[in-house]
Design an enzyme around this catalytic site. Structure first.
Site, PDB file in Angstrom:
ATOM      1  CB  THR A 122      -0.794   0.024   1.204  1.00 29.90           C
ATOM      2  OG1 THR A 122      -1.274   1.314   1.406  1.00 29.90           O
ATOM      3  CG2 THR A 122      -0.101  -0.295   2.548  1.00 29.90           C
ATOM      4  CG  ASP A 123      -1.169   4.972  -1.035  1.00 32.14           C
ATOM      5  OD1 ASP A 123      -1.579   4.279   0.026  1.00 32.14           O
ATOM      6  OD2 ASP A 123      -1.602   5.726  -1.754  1.00 32.14           O
ATOM      7  CD  GLU A 124      -3.647   3.282   4.213  1.00 33.77           C
ATOM      8  OE1 GLU A 124      -3.497   3.267   5.441  1.00 33.77           O
ATOM      9  OE2 GLU A 124      -4.413   3.172   3.478  1.00 33.77           O
ATOM     10  CE1 TYR A 147      -3.207  -2.816   5.523  1.00 30.37           C
ATOM     11  CE2 TYR A 147      -3.390  -0.319   5.123  1.00 30.37           C
ATOM     12  CZ  TYR A 147      -3.279  -1.772   4.853  1.00 30.37           C
ATOM     13  OH  TYR A 147      -3.402  -2.026   3.421  1.00 30.37           O
ATOM     14  CE  LYS A 151       0.078  -4.847   2.945  1.00 30.07           C
ATOM     15  NZ  LYS A 151      -0.429  -6.188   2.412  1.00 30.07           N
TER      16      LYS A 151
HETATM   17  P1  NAD Z   1      -9.721  -7.630   2.276  1.00 30.50           P
HETATM   18  O1  NAD Z   1      -9.729  -7.403   3.737  1.00 30.50           O
HETATM   19  O2  NAD Z   1     -11.018  -7.633   1.688  1.00 30.50           O
HETATM   20  O3  NAD Z   1      -9.427  -9.171   2.090  1.00 30.50           O
HETATM   21  C1  NAD Z   1      -8.283  -9.676   2.702  1.00 30.50           C
HETATM   22  C2  NAD Z   1      -8.227 -11.482   2.495  1.00 30.50           C
HETATM   23  O4  NAD Z   1      -7.349 -11.918   3.056  1.00 30.50           O
HETATM   24  C3  NAD Z   1      -9.748 -11.773   2.985  1.00 30.50           C
HETATM   25  O5  NAD Z   1     -10.280 -12.845   2.351  1.00 30.50           O
HETATM   26  C4  NAD Z   1      -9.292 -12.655   4.372  1.00 30.50           C
HETATM   27  O6  NAD Z   1     -10.177 -13.718   4.630  1.00 30.50           O
HETATM   28  C5  NAD Z   1      -7.997 -13.111   3.981  1.00 30.50           C
HETATM   29  N1  NAD Z   1      -7.296 -13.461   5.250  1.00 30.50           N
HETATM   30  C6  NAD Z   1      -6.826 -12.577   6.412  1.00 30.50           C
HETATM   31  N2  NAD Z   1      -6.092 -13.173   7.117  1.00 30.50           N
HETATM   32  C7  NAD Z   1      -5.644 -14.128   6.475  1.00 30.50           C
HETATM   33  C8  NAD Z   1      -4.637 -15.288   6.984  1.00 30.50           C
HETATM   34  N3  NAD Z   1      -4.144 -15.244   8.117  1.00 30.50           N
HETATM   35  N4  NAD Z   1      -4.633 -16.475   6.218  1.00 30.50           N
HETATM   36  C9  NAD Z   1      -5.341 -16.420   4.850  1.00 30.50           C
HETATM   37  N5  NAD Z   1      -5.984 -15.529   4.537  1.00 30.50           N
HETATM   38  C10 NAD Z   1      -6.282 -14.335   5.257  1.00 30.50           C
HETATM   39  O7  NAD Z   1      -8.615  -6.901   1.645  1.00 30.50           O
HETATM   40  P2  NAD Z   1      -8.428  -6.106   0.225  1.00 30.50           P
HETATM   41  O8  NAD Z   1      -8.971  -4.786   0.078  1.00 30.50           O
HETATM   42  O9  NAD Z   1      -8.614  -7.114  -0.797  1.00 30.50           O
HETATM   43  O10 NAD Z   1      -6.632  -5.991   0.335  1.00 30.50           O
HETATM   44  C11 NAD Z   1      -6.029  -7.056  -0.382  1.00 30.50           C
HETATM   45  C12 NAD Z   1      -4.486  -6.480  -0.319  1.00 30.50           C
HETATM   46  O11 NAD Z   1      -4.029  -5.188  -0.883  1.00 30.50           O
HETATM   47  C13 NAD Z   1      -4.155  -6.365   1.221  1.00 30.50           C
HETATM   48  O12 NAD Z   1      -2.841  -6.818   1.540  1.00 30.50           O
HETATM   49  C14 NAD Z   1      -4.085  -4.963   1.445  1.00 30.50           C
HETATM   50  O13 NAD Z   1      -3.056  -4.359   2.383  1.00 30.50           O
HETATM   51  C15 NAD Z   1      -3.705  -4.265  -0.074  1.00 30.50           C
HETATM   52  N6  NAD Z   1      -4.146  -3.015  -0.199  1.00 30.50           N
HETATM   53  C16 NAD Z   1      -5.474  -2.593  -0.209  1.00 30.50           C
HETATM   54  C17 NAD Z   1      -6.080  -1.439  -0.627  1.00 30.50           C
HETATM   55  C18 NAD Z   1      -7.421  -1.183  -0.665  1.00 30.50           C
HETATM   56  O14 NAD Z   1      -7.652  -0.012  -1.059  1.00 30.50           O
HETATM   57  N7  NAD Z   1      -8.368  -1.972  -0.498  1.00 30.50           N
HETATM   58  C19 NAD Z   1      -4.990  -0.677  -0.934  1.00 30.50           C
HETATM   59  C20 NAD Z   1      -3.616  -0.603  -0.955  1.00 30.50           C
HETATM   60  C21 NAD Z   1      -3.334  -2.107  -0.560  1.00 30.50           C
HETATM   61  P1  TYD Z   2     -10.712   4.009   4.478  1.00 28.45           P
HETATM   62  O1  TYD Z   2     -11.788   3.330   3.419  1.00 28.45           O
HETATM   63  O2  TYD Z   2     -10.943   3.087   5.770  1.00 28.45           O
HETATM   64  O3  TYD Z   2      -9.119   3.821   3.781  1.00 28.45           O
HETATM   65  P2  TYD Z   2      -7.843   4.209   4.106  1.00 28.45           P
HETATM   66  O4  TYD Z   2      -7.838   4.782   5.382  1.00 28.45           O
HETATM   67  O5  TYD Z   2      -6.899   2.854   4.260  1.00 28.45           O
HETATM   68  O6  TYD Z   2      -7.279   5.245   3.565  1.00 28.45           O
HETATM   69  O7  TYD Z   2     -10.867   5.641   4.421  1.00 28.45           O
HETATM   70  C1  TYD Z   2     -10.765   6.175   3.400  1.00 28.45           C
HETATM   71  C2  TYD Z   2     -10.873   7.655   4.031  1.00 28.45           C
HETATM   72  O8  TYD Z   2     -12.499   7.889   4.417  1.00 28.45           O
HETATM   73  C3  TYD Z   2     -10.063   7.898   5.085  1.00 28.45           C
HETATM   74  O9  TYD Z   2      -9.586   9.221   5.051  1.00 28.45           O
HETATM   75  C4  TYD Z   2     -10.796   7.848   6.380  1.00 28.45           C
HETATM   76  C5  TYD Z   2     -12.388   8.324   5.872  1.00 28.45           C
HETATM   77  N1  TYD Z   2     -13.510   7.554   6.445  1.00 28.45           N
HETATM   78  C6  TYD Z   2     -14.263   8.382   6.893  1.00 28.45           C
HETATM   79  O10 TYD Z   2     -14.538   9.463   6.881  1.00 28.45           O
HETATM   80  N2  TYD Z   2     -15.531   7.786   7.422  1.00 28.45           N
HETATM   81  C7  TYD Z   2     -15.537   6.294   7.588  1.00 28.45           C
HETATM   82  O11 TYD Z   2     -16.653   5.602   8.087  1.00 28.45           O
HETATM   83  C8  TYD Z   2     -14.483   5.538   7.064  1.00 28.45           C
HETATM   84  C9  TYD Z   2     -14.550   3.974   7.016  1.00 28.45           C
HETATM   85  C10 TYD Z   2     -13.231   6.080   6.349  1.00 28.45           C
END
Ligand code: NAD
Ligand code: TYD
Length: 334
Positions: A122-124, A147, A151
């Site tokens: 992630t960019d975070e 988090y 990562k």
């Molecule tokens: P998500 O939370 O929707 O899904 C995570 C999946 O991992 C779930 O299916 C869960 O059951 C599985 N999981 C969790 N712990 C596990 C374990 N110990 N063993 C096996 N499976 C396990 O997440 P997402 O949003 O699809 O994110 C996927 C990846 O992308 C993550 O690594 C996250 O850090 C990264 N990412 C997500 C975003 C975003 O915007 N969603 C942005 C940047 C990076």
């Molecule tokens: P989120 O979807 O949790 O992603 P991330 O924190 O990983 O960027 O949140 C996106 C943005 O939205 C973040 O600035 C927090 C804000 N946010 C709210 O204002 N209300 C909410 O209920 C949630 C979940 C997020």
């Protein structure tokens, strides 16, 4: 090619499996997922009978299982993670367990069996930007939440296995994704589904924090490119170049659904809330020819429609476990 996708029942992982089968119908895919609160096999219903697909319910921290599964594949695309910042604020331990120990476990198996390893990050990990500048591959690490710290540890370990063991790795650091099958605790699906239920949306603080939004299919395309054409040992930043404040996003969703600003409920800000994330994706564009195909306005509309048309999918989730931990605590405090 036989690919192990970890976390394939989650949001991005399931979109990636659909993408891979569309793009490379002859690939074999194993999905290893422990089905935590956000893992949902319904996301993969349309491909569950595909003979090239296998689901294994299991934990990436289970070294015996991981070793067995990794042995038989050509490449690992590692998504599995605890992924929600608000949950990490309340309890960091599952984040360290899965994101650090689970990742190390996979790396050990990949190293033992000499497999290609791609890590989704992630960019975070780079912290927070002011009003200027962008995250790039050489930005310094400054994770702020439990988090992002977990990562970042993953990023460092993956690179350490490249430098120490010459494990063939690549990493992508992407910005905020949106699209179908996203668990309704993240901003966009939470707000859309709340509004479809005529519930208010909890906007943190002033709503002026900025995220760079990336449509999930564009992200999947970038991962596929890096997996096949990325330079071993390298990192690629992936972003949609669509910076928006949370307030702007909220207004757009309200507009699409024909609702007014009285549906916004201002709630206390997230602890340590990062101000702005934005990615300079010029490396992957220049070196691998990637371009995001989706513009925010139309892809948001498509996303809102998906949640409108798939009410059963999110109703089932919300009935099981609706309020995210952070909101629940906030409401208990009130
Ligand atoms: P998500 O939370 O929707 O899904 C995570 C999946 O991992 C779930 O299916 C869960 O059951 C599985 N999981 C969790 N712990 C596990 C374990 N110990 N063993 C096996 N499976 C396990 O997440 P997402 O949003 O699809 O994110 C996927 C990846 O992308 C993550 O690594 C996250 O850090 C990264 N990412 C997500 C975003 C975003 O915007 N969603 C942005 C940047 C990076
Ligand atoms: P989120 O979807 O949790 O992603 P991330 O924190 O990983 O960027 O949140 C996106 C943005 O939205 C973040 O600035 C927090 C804000 N946010 C709210 O204002 N209300 C909410 O209920 C949630 C979940 C997020």
């Amino acid at each position: 090619m036989k690919i192990l996708v970890t976390g394939g029942a989650g949001f991005i992982g399931s979109n990636f499996i659909h993408y891979l089968f569309k793009k490379h119908s002859d690939y074999e895919i194993i999905n290893l997922d422990s089905l935590t609160y956000c893992g949902n096999l319904e996301n993969l219903k349309t491909i569950e009978d595909n003979p090239n697909y296998e689901f294994i319910k299991g934990d990436i921290c289970d070294s015996g299982l991981v070793d067995q599964v990794v042995k038989d594949v050509d490449a690992i695309v590692h998504f599995a993670a605890e992924s929600h910042v608000d949950r990490s604020i309340l309890n960091a331990t599952p984040f360290v367990r899965t994101n650090v120990l689970g990742t190390t476990n996979l790396l050990d198996a990949a190293q033992k069996h000499k497999k290609r390893f791609h890590y989704i990050s992630t960019d975070e990990v780079f912290g927070s930007l002011g009003s200027q500048g962008y995250f790039k591959e050489n930005s310094h690490y400054d994770p702020h939440s439990p988090y992002s710290a977990s990562k970042a540890a993953g990023d460092h370990l993956v690179r350490a296995y490249f430098h120490t063991h010459r494990l063939p790795i690549t990493i992508t650091n992407c910005s905020n994704n949106y699209g179908p099958y996203q668990f309704p605790e993240k901003l966009i699906p939470l707000f859309v589904t709340n509004l479809l239920e005529k519930k208010k949306v909890p906007l943190y603080g002033e709503g002026l924090n900025v995220r760079d939004w990336l449509y999930v299919e564009d992200h999947c395309q970038a991962i596929d490119l890096v997996l096949h054409q990325g330079k071993i040992g390298e990192t690629y930043c992936v972003g949609g170049n669509e910076e928006k404040t949370n307030l702007e996003i909220t207004h757009k969703i309200l507009e699409i659904l024909g609702l007014g600003t009285e549906m916004i409920e201002r709630v206390p800000d997230r602890k340590g809330h990062d101000q702005r994330y934005a990615i300079d994706a010029s490396k992957i564009k220049k070196e691998l020819g990637w371009e995001p195909e989706h513009k925010f306005e139309e892809a948001l509309l498509k996303t809102v429609k998906w949640y409108q048309n798939n009410e059963e999918w999110w109703q089932r989730i919300k009935n099981k476990e609706y309020l995210n931990y952070y909101q629940k605590q906030y409401q208990e405090k009130k």
